[in-house]
Design an enzyme around this catalytic site. Structure first.
Site, mmCIF file in Angstrom:
data_model
loop_
_atom_site.group_PDB
_atom_site.id
_atom_site.type_symbol
_atom_site.label_atom_id
_atom_site.label_comp_id
_atom_site.label_asym_id
_atom_site.label_seq_id
_atom_site.Cartn_x
_atom_site.Cartn_y
_atom_site.Cartn_z
ATOM 1 N N ASP A 129 0.832 -1.196 0.000
ATOM 2 C CA ASP A 129 0.000 0.000 0.000
ATOM 3 C C ASP A 129 0.872 1.253 0.000
ATOM 4 O O ASP A 129 1.999 1.233 0.485
ATOM 5 C CB ASP A 129 -0.903 -0.037 1.250
ATOM 6 N N ARG A 158 -0.829 9.385 -9.759
ATOM 7 C CA ARG A 158 -0.853 8.148 -8.965
ATOM 8 C C ARG A 158 -0.277 6.957 -9.724
ATOM 9 O O ARG A 158 0.392 6.099 -9.149
ATOM 10 C CB ARG A 158 -2.294 7.825 -8.537
ATOM 11 N N ASN A 166 -11.118 -2.468 -5.395
ATOM 12 C CA ASN A 166 -10.381 -1.444 -6.147
ATOM 13 C C ASN A 166 -11.074 -1.030 -7.451
ATOM 14 O O ASN A 166 -10.708 -0.028 -8.064
ATOM 15 C CB ASN A 166 -8.941 -1.891 -6.434
HETATM 16 C C1 IPE Z 1 -5.621 -2.723 -0.308
HETATM 17 O O1 IPE Z 1 -5.211 -1.404 -0.456
HETATM 18 C C2 IPE Z 1 -5.650 -3.400 -1.625
HETATM 19 C C3 IPE Z 1 -4.350 -3.598 -2.267
HETATM 20 C C4 IPE Z 1 -3.195 -3.341 -1.739
HETATM 21 C C5 IPE Z 1 -4.402 -4.142 -3.597
HETATM 22 P P1 IPE Z 1 -6.270 -0.222 -0.572
HETATM 23 O O2 IPE Z 1 -5.490 1.041 -0.605
HETATM 24 O O3 IPE Z 1 -7.199 -0.495 -1.683
HETATM 25 O O4 IPE Z 1 -7.071 -0.384 0.798
HETATM 26 P P2 IPE Z 1 -7.949 0.633 1.606
HETATM 27 O O5 IPE Z 1 -8.964 1.191 0.675
HETATM 28 O O6 IPE Z 1 -7.025 1.704 2.101
HETATM 29 O O7 IPE Z 1 -8.520 -0.171 2.713
HETATM 30 C C1 IPE Z 2 -1.593 0.283 -3.349
HETATM 31 O O1 IPE Z 2 -1.378 1.638 -3.415
HETATM 32 C C2 IPE Z 2 -1.848 -0.343 -4.703
HETATM 33 C C3 IPE Z 2 -3.252 -0.662 -4.957
HETATM 34 C C4 IPE Z 2 -4.212 -0.661 -4.064
HETATM 35 C C5 IPE Z 2 -3.599 -1.007 -6.310
HETATM 36 P P1 IPE Z 2 -2.570 2.678 -3.355
HETATM 37 O O2 IPE Z 2 -2.994 3.010 -4.742
HETATM 38 O O3 IPE Z 2 -3.668 2.185 -2.477
HETATM 39 O O4 IPE Z 2 -1.857 3.929 -2.705
HETATM 40 P P2 IPE Z 2 -2.467 4.942 -1.660
HETATM 41 O O5 IPE Z 2 -3.002 4.132 -0.516
HETATM 42 O O6 IPE Z 2 -3.552 5.703 -2.346
HETATM 43 O O7 IPE Z 2 -1.304 5.802 -1.275
HETATM 44 MG MG MG Z 3 -4.091 2.403 -0.537
#
Ligand code: IPE
Ligand code: IPE
Ligand code: MG
Length: 240
Positions: free
Chosen positions: A19, A32, A67
């Site tokens: 994450d 992003r 997602n």
């Molecule tokens: C969890 O991360 C899913 C993955 C790492 C693929 P998210 O960023 O989607 O989770 P939340 O929304 O913060 O719980």
């Molecule tokens: C994790 O990084 C990857 C996926 C969930 C696909 P994020 O995209 O959730 O990154 P943040 O949490 O917004 O920083």
């Molecule tokens: Mg995230």
């Protein structure tokens, strides 16, 4: 507390909720998707290092069933990223010892990605090194519901169903329980990841954002794991 990795006590199965890609990019005033690209390359780095330490399975959470709620251009990018990656590195993967498997739904991703995933799984199925379990369009609740449907279709006798038999219908059937669960970026939640498989996992949370999570950070997580007292509901000899 031991500060060095004990090579005789390496967790067999590590699961990572990778994450913080978005925040990593934002800190650099970049879109992003720049963070996702950087994050994807980091998987290979950590996988190779984990393999060198003797880790048997590395499960990585790459795209959750939730997602899909993100803006469509980000979802599209995340759907294309593995295609680009696997097409580009197919030969390198073929020559490596890494075995790649996929967990998650197969009915909502493109045919192209589906075919590529099958091709990669097939191509690496006899590889003897670490198993990299790529969790894509994965959600633990969804996996459990699909497992129930599968065991029903297979004609399993529900009255005699036990934990071992049930586990065989999960996407992770041959991978075993998670020993160490890592989440980067400071969030303290599971976000629907491997809920069944983490029943007795040790948890490690770090503020480091995934693209910055390097070999040293994995060392720290493993050292923390090695300092835990895993009891599995029992009592350790020294406390009896
Ligand atoms: C969890 O991360 C899913 C993955 C790492 C693929 P998210 O960023 O989607 O989770 P939340 O929304 O913060 O719980
Ligand atoms: C994790 O990084 C990857 C996926 C969930 C696909 P994020 O995209 O959730 O990154 P943040 O949490 O917004 O920083
Ligand atoms: Mg995230």
């Amino acid at each position: 507390m031991n500060e060095k990795i004990d090579i005789n006590n390496i967790p067999k199965h590590i699961a990572i909720i990778l994450d913080g890609n978005g925040r990593w990019a934002k800190k650099r005033n970049r879109p992003r998707i720049y963070g996702h690209r950087k994050g994807a390359f980091n998987i290979e780095r950590i996988c190779k290092y984990a393999d060198s330490l003797g880790v048997k399975v590395l499960s990585i959470y790459c795209f959750s069933t939730e997602n899909w709620h993100r803006p469509s251009d980000e979802v599209n990018y995340l759907m294309h990223l593995p295609i680009r990656y696997f097409m580009r590195y197919r030969n390198q993967i073929k020559d490596s010892n890494i075995k790649i498997v996929f967990s998650g739904r197969r009915d909502r991703i493109s045919n192209k990605l589906n075919d590529l995933a099958k091709d990669i799984e097939d191509m690496t199925k006899n590889h003897q090194g670490i198993t990299l379990n790529i969790c894509f369009d994965y959600g633990s609740r969804d996996e459990i519901i699909r497992a129930i449907k599968k065991l029903n279709e297979a004609g399993e006798d529900i009255k005699n169903l036990n934990e071992e038999t049930f586990s065989k219908y999960l996407d992770t059937a041959n991978l075993g329980d998670v020993d160490l669960l890592i989440r980067t970026s400071g969030e303290l939640r599971l976000s629907n990841f491997l809920l069944w498989q983490i029943a007795y996992a040790e948890f490690y949370f770090t503020d480091i954002l995934w693209p910055d999570f390097d070999e040293l950070e994995l060392d720290k997580a493993i050292i923390s794991y090695q300092n835990r007292n895993r009891r599995f509901g029992g009592i350790k000899e020294e406390n009896k």
